[in-house]
Motif scaffolding. Structure first.
Motif, short mmCIF file in Angstrom:
data_model
loop_
_atom_site.label_atom_id
_atom_site.label_comp_id
_atom_site.label_asym_id
_atom_site.label_seq_id
_atom_site.Cartn_x
_atom_site.Cartn_y
_atom_site.Cartn_z
N GLN A 1 0.73 -1.36 -0.06
CA GLN A 1 0.21 -0.07 -0.07
C GLN A 1 0.85 1.29 0.00
O GLN A 1 1.62 1.59 0.98
N MET A 2 0.82 2.07 -0.98
CA MET A 2 1.47 3.15 -1.13
C MET A 2 0.62 4.46 -1.06
O MET A 2 -0.17 4.64 -1.81
N ASN A 3 0.84 5.14 0.21
CA ASN A 3 0.18 6.21 0.41
C ASN A 3 1.26 7.73 0.37
O ASN A 3 2.28 7.43 0.54
N SER A 4 0.52 8.67 -0.11
CA SER A 4 1.34 9.77 -0.19
C SER A 4 2.69 9.77 -1.05
O SER A 4 3.76 9.96 -0.51
N PRO A 5 2.39 8.87 -2.10
CA PRO A 5 3.71 8.53 -3.06
C PRO A 5 4.12 9.90 -3.52
O PRO A 5 3.37 10.83 -3.70
N GLN A 6 5.38 10.09 -3.86
CA GLN A 6 6.03 11.34 -4.67
C GLN A 6 6.62 10.90 -5.67
O GLN A 6 7.16 9.57 -5.91
N PRO A 7 7.14 12.04 -6.55
CA PRO A 7 7.62 11.59 -7.82
C PRO A 7 8.84 10.63 -7.72
O PRO A 7 9.35 9.95 -8.45
N GLU A 8 9.57 10.55 -6.59
CA GLU A 8 10.76 10.04 -6.54
C GLU A 8 10.58 8.52 -6.20
O GLU A 8 11.36 7.56 -6.07
N ASP A 9 9.20 8.17 -5.96
CA ASP A 9 9.14 6.85 -5.81
C ASP A 9 8.51 6.12 -7.22
O ASP A 9 8.03 4.92 -7.38
N ASP B 1 21.62 -11.66 -10.31
CA ASP B 1 22.06 -12.06 -11.81
C ASP B 1 20.87 -12.86 -12.71
O ASP B 1 21.36 -13.09 -13.72
N THR B 2 19.88 -12.90 -12.18
CA THR B 2 18.88 -13.73 -12.79
C THR B 2 17.64 -12.71 -13.11
O THR B 2 17.66 -11.68 -12.81
N ASN B 3 16.93 -13.23 -14.16
CA ASN B 3 15.73 -12.35 -14.70
C ASN B 3 14.66 -12.57 -13.49
O ASN B 3 14.18 -13.49 -13.21
N TRP B 4 14.33 -11.36 -13.17
CA TRP B 4 13.20 -11.08 -12.36
C TRP B 4 11.77 -11.12 -12.92
O TRP B 4 11.86 -11.42 -14.28
N GLY B 5 10.60 -11.09 -12.46
CA GLY B 5 9.50 -10.96 -12.87
C GLY B 5 9.45 -9.71 -13.77
O GLY B 5 10.29 -9.06 -13.77
N GLN B 6 8.33 -9.56 -14.24
CA GLN B 6 8.26 -8.24 -15.49
C GLN B 6 7.89 -7.33 -14.58
O GLN B 6 8.20 -5.92 -14.95
N GLY B 7 7.44 -7.32 -13.06
CA GLY B 7 7.18 -6.14 -12.37
C GLY B 7 6.17 -5.29 -12.77
O GLY B 7 5.40 -5.61 -13.49
N THR B 8 5.82 -4.11 -12.03
CA THR B 8 4.59 -3.30 -12.39
C THR B 8 5.12 -1.95 -12.31
O THR B 8 5.69 -1.51 -11.28
N GLN B 9 4.85 -1.05 -13.39
CA GLN B 9 5.40 0.29 -13.31
C GLN B 9 4.52 1.09 -12.47
O GLN B 9 3.17 1.16 -12.81
N VAL B 10 4.97 2.02 -11.67
CA VAL B 10 4.42 3.20 -11.21
C VAL B 10 5.00 4.41 -11.40
O VAL B 10 6.17 4.73 -11.34
N THR B 11 4.07 5.21 -11.88
CA THR B 11 4.42 6.49 -12.06
C THR B 11 3.59 7.55 -11.30
O THR B 11 2.42 7.58 -11.24
N ILE B 12 4.51 8.39 -10.76
CA ILE B 12 4.10 9.49 -9.82
C ILE B 12 4.24 10.87 -10.40
O ILE B 12 5.42 11.38 -10.41
N SER B 13 3.00 11.44 -10.98
CA SER B 13 3.27 12.53 -11.61
C SER B 13 1.87 13.52 -11.58
O SER B 13 0.86 12.72 -11.64
N SER B 14 2.26 14.72 -11.65
CA SER B 14 1.10 15.48 -11.53
C SER B 14 0.70 15.93 -13.00
O SER B 14 -0.34 16.78 -13.45
#
Length: 122
Positions: free
Chosen positions: A81-89, A109-122
């Motif tokens: 749970q990400m509350n009050s995220p900021q651009p640096e997050d 050194d192994t391939n990780w999962g694809q991850g999920t993109q989080v963009t904090i921007s106004s």
């Protein structure tokens, strides 16, 4: 199949909120500590939060007091749970699993999962 699958990312304004999910296979969920990492643009991957097998939590200083890691045994899923995220997050968020005394499911050194993109921007 042993796996970790991230979801829930998106575009959020600074000060908003977002919840990420990490669906884990049962063997990982029951026997490993679960971790959230992130990699910001031009930065190295860093550990954000950990929830242990018995439910204890730890956080990076940068997110302490704003992010909360949790897990749901019924769904074999960990959350961030990400509350009050900021651009640096901003970054790609990944989950990993740590077997106590042995090592991580995804090594450096192994391939990780694809991850999920989080963009904090106004």
């Amino acid at each position: 199949q042993v796996q970790l699958v991230e979801s829930g990312g998106g575009l959020v304004q600074p000060g908003g909120s977002l919840r990420l999910s990490c669906a884990a296979s049962e063997i990982l969920f029951n026997n490993y500590h679960l971790e959230w990492y992130r990699q910001g643009p031009g930065k190295q991957r860093e550990l954000v939060a950990t929830v242990t097998i018995d439910g204890r939590t730890t956080y990076a200083d940068a997110v302490k007091g704003r992010f909360t890691i949790s897990k749901d045994k019924a769904k074999n899923t960990a959350y961030l749970q990400m509350n009050s995220p900021q651009p640096e997050d901003t970054g790609v968020y990944y989950c990993n699993a740590l077997l106590p005394g042995r090592g991580r499911y995804f090594g450096p050194d192994t391939n990780w999962g694809q991850g999920t993109q989080v963009t904090i921007s106004s």
